[in-house]
Design a protein around this motif. Structure first.
Motif, short mmCIF file in Angstrom:
data_model
loop_
_atom_site.label_atom_id
_atom_site.label_comp_id
_atom_site.label_asym_id
_atom_site.label_seq_id
_atom_site.Cartn_x
_atom_site.Cartn_y
_atom_site.Cartn_z
N ASP A 104 63.28 1.43 113.51
CA ASP A 104 63.54 2.94 112.79
C ASP A 104 63.93 2.66 111.55
O ASP A 104 64.79 2.56 110.86
N HIS A 105 62.97 3.21 110.79
CA HIS A 105 62.63 3.13 109.63
C HIS A 105 63.69 3.93 108.74
O HIS A 105 63.64 3.83 107.74
N ARG A 106 63.96 5.19 109.22
CA ARG A 106 64.62 5.45 108.55
C ARG A 106 65.87 5.29 108.33
O ARG A 106 67.09 5.34 107.46
N ALA A 107 66.77 4.56 109.32
CA ALA A 107 67.31 4.00 109.76
C ALA A 107 67.81 3.13 108.95
O ALA A 107 68.73 2.76 107.48
N VAL A 108 66.58 2.23 108.78
CA VAL A 108 66.08 1.31 108.07
C VAL A 108 66.49 1.14 106.19
O VAL A 108 67.75 1.08 105.54
N VAL A 109 65.63 2.97 105.86
CA VAL A 109 65.78 3.21 104.68
C VAL A 109 67.83 3.68 104.22
O VAL A 109 68.00 3.64 103.06
N LEU A 110 67.89 4.37 105.29
CA LEU A 110 69.21 5.03 104.75
C LEU A 110 69.95 3.42 104.30
O LEU A 110 71.21 3.96 104.16
N ALA A 111 70.37 2.19 105.49
CA ALA A 111 70.73 1.68 104.98
C ALA A 111 70.98 0.57 103.83
O ALA A 111 72.11 -0.02 102.80
N ALA A 209 69.54 0.46 113.02
CA ALA A 209 68.09 -0.30 113.04
C ALA A 209 68.63 -1.63 113.67
O ALA A 209 67.60 -1.28 113.61
N ARG A 210 69.26 -1.39 114.26
CA ARG A 210 69.32 -3.49 114.96
C ARG A 210 68.49 -2.95 115.94
O ARG A 210 68.16 -4.24 116.35
N GLY A 211 68.45 -1.92 116.25
CA GLY A 211 68.34 -1.52 117.85
C GLY A 211 66.30 -2.00 118.31
O GLY A 211 66.21 -1.88 119.12
N GLY A 216 67.41 -10.65 110.67
CA GLY A 216 66.52 -10.91 109.21
C GLY A 216 65.96 -10.09 108.78
O GLY A 216 65.61 -10.15 107.88
N THR A 217 64.82 -9.06 109.32
CA THR A 217 64.26 -8.76 108.99
C THR A 217 65.37 -6.71 109.17
O THR A 217 64.06 -6.70 107.71
N THR A 218 65.90 -6.93 109.40
CA THR A 218 66.40 -5.52 108.79
C THR A 218 66.98 -4.82 108.17
O THR A 218 66.94 -4.47 107.42
N THR A 219 67.66 -6.96 107.90
CA THR A 219 68.62 -7.01 106.50
C THR A 219 67.91 -7.25 105.48
O THR A 219 67.99 -6.76 104.28
N LEU A 220 66.40 -7.88 105.63
CA LEU A 220 65.19 -7.54 104.31
C LEU A 220 64.45 -6.32 104.12
O LEU A 220 64.88 -6.36 103.19
N LEU A 221 64.41 -5.83 104.88
CA LEU A 221 64.50 -4.20 104.65
C LEU A 221 65.36 -3.94 103.88
O LEU A 221 64.61 -3.08 103.61
N ILE A 225 65.32 -2.12 99.54
CA ILE A 225 65.51 -0.94 99.19
C ILE A 225 67.09 -0.18 98.67
O ILE A 225 66.84 -0.27 97.78
N THR A 226 67.60 -1.59 98.45
CA THR A 226 68.97 -1.39 97.96
C THR A 226 68.36 -1.82 96.28
O THR A 226 68.42 -1.92 95.27
N VAL A 227 67.04 -2.79 96.72
CA VAL A 227 66.71 -4.05 95.07
C VAL A 227 65.88 -2.40 94.58
O VAL A 227 66.77 -1.99 93.44
#
Length: 329
Positions: A104-111, A209-211, A216-221, A225-227
């Motif tokens: 879920d790219h949207r959830a990852v970006v929002l996170a 996003a974790r679904g 590791g991948t979710t936290t990295l991506l 975005i946070t950076v």
């Protein structure tokens, strides 16, 4: 078996936090791990402790608050990239037995965006009020998660979780009584409250996003975005982008490795098993640990009132703990 947590939590909170019976198979590093709800809670507590020590690193980082937030995320990337690479390598070696839910790219970006807001305002709070106060207000995130969980990610919140929250909040309040010695400020406390909103939204986005991906991948991506969000903020907001001393550099490295890669990484693992509402509740442990670290490293003394408050937090979490786990295949 792959890590797919299919919104089972919609049924979950009818019980405590999870569903069905049996362990959850999660990908951590290069090998699958059978992760029960109890194990997930332990990892979440460890993650909370890793995040709780971050104010100590921030205050000794020799850079401004926004810059330290940027470096926290940036210095975690190598370790997170290694973790994500090991996850991907392990996934390629295992035959797919079930269709995998897409990321879920949207959830990852929002996170990533929400965590950038969380870091920016929490680091401001740390610089304007006491460690205990900043952490207390940031730990009000479970209130936002409980209120927004159903409407944002479709997870209902159990009565046990609300009950645990009702015990934890006054416990957290008692934990900071007289802990600031008059050195806290209303502005810093407001920054802490804003932090709690962003942190609550981060929990909800990361749970979604974790679904579709490993921890590791979710936290990295999300961290990438946070950076990206924090870099321009750091450029325009602080005087110095680089620390002036070796000690400052080491504190920034510790902030990324311990507090972000360790703290957020373990939180991401737990969110693949536990509901957002219960997971956010366990983060109250961060207030207990932060008060202890404040006493050890900053001389912010603890008294009987703080001990009672910390005990109430532990009692509230124990009351709300999950009774069942989910089966994922």
């Amino acid at each position: 078996m792959s890590l797919e947590f299919e919104d089972a939590t919609r049924e979950a909170e009818a019980g405590p936090a999870l569903t069905a019976q049996g362990p959850v198979i999660v990908e951590t590093l290069a090998t699958p791990l059978v992760l029960s709800a109890g194990m997930a809670v332990v990892l979440l507590i460890l993650g909370a402790a890793c995040m709780a020590i971050s104010p100590v690193f921030v205050r000794n980082a020799d850079v401004g608050s926004f810059t330290s937030a940027f470096w926290r995320a940036l210095t975690s990337l190598p370790l997170l990239a290694l973790w994500a690479g090991l996850e991907l390598r392990a996934a390629r070696r295992r035959p797919a037995k079930a269709p995998k839910k897409p990321l879920d790219h949207r959830a990852v970006v929002l996170a990533g965006v929400f965590f950038a807001g969380d870091l920016a305002f929490w680091h401001l709070a740390i610089m304007h009020t006491t460690i205990a106060n900043a952490t207390f207000f940031a730990c009000l995130a479970p209130l936002w998660v409980a209120l927004l969980s159903q409407v944002t990610i479709g997870e209902s919140v159990s009565k046990r979780t609300f009950g645990g929250l009702a015990v934890c909040v006054p416990g957290a309040a008692l934990l900071i009584v007289h802990s600031d010695g008059g050195t806290g400020s209303p502005l810093g406390d407001v920054f802490g409250l804003i932090t709690s909103l962003f942190f609550g939204l981060y929990f909800l986005a990361m749970r979604r996003a974790r679904g579709g991906s490993g921890a590791g991948t979710t936290t990295l991506l999300s961290t990438v975005i946070t950076v990206a969000v924090l870099f321009p903020v750091a450029l325009v907001s602080d005087d110095a982008l680089l620390p002036h001393s070796l000690s400052g550099a080491l504190n920034l490295a510790a902030l990324g490795i311990v507090s972000h890669a360790g703290g957020q990484g373990l939180l991401s693992v737990a969110l693949g098993v536990l509901s957002a509402a219960f997971s956010s509740l366990v983060i109250f442990i961060e207030a207990v640990a932060a008060a202890a670290f404040g006493w050890i490293f900053a001389g912010e003394a603890l008294g009987p009132t703080q001990i009672v408050g910390g005990s109430l937090i532990l009692l509230g979490i124990f009351f709300a703990r999950p009774r069942r786990v989910a089966t994922v295949s």
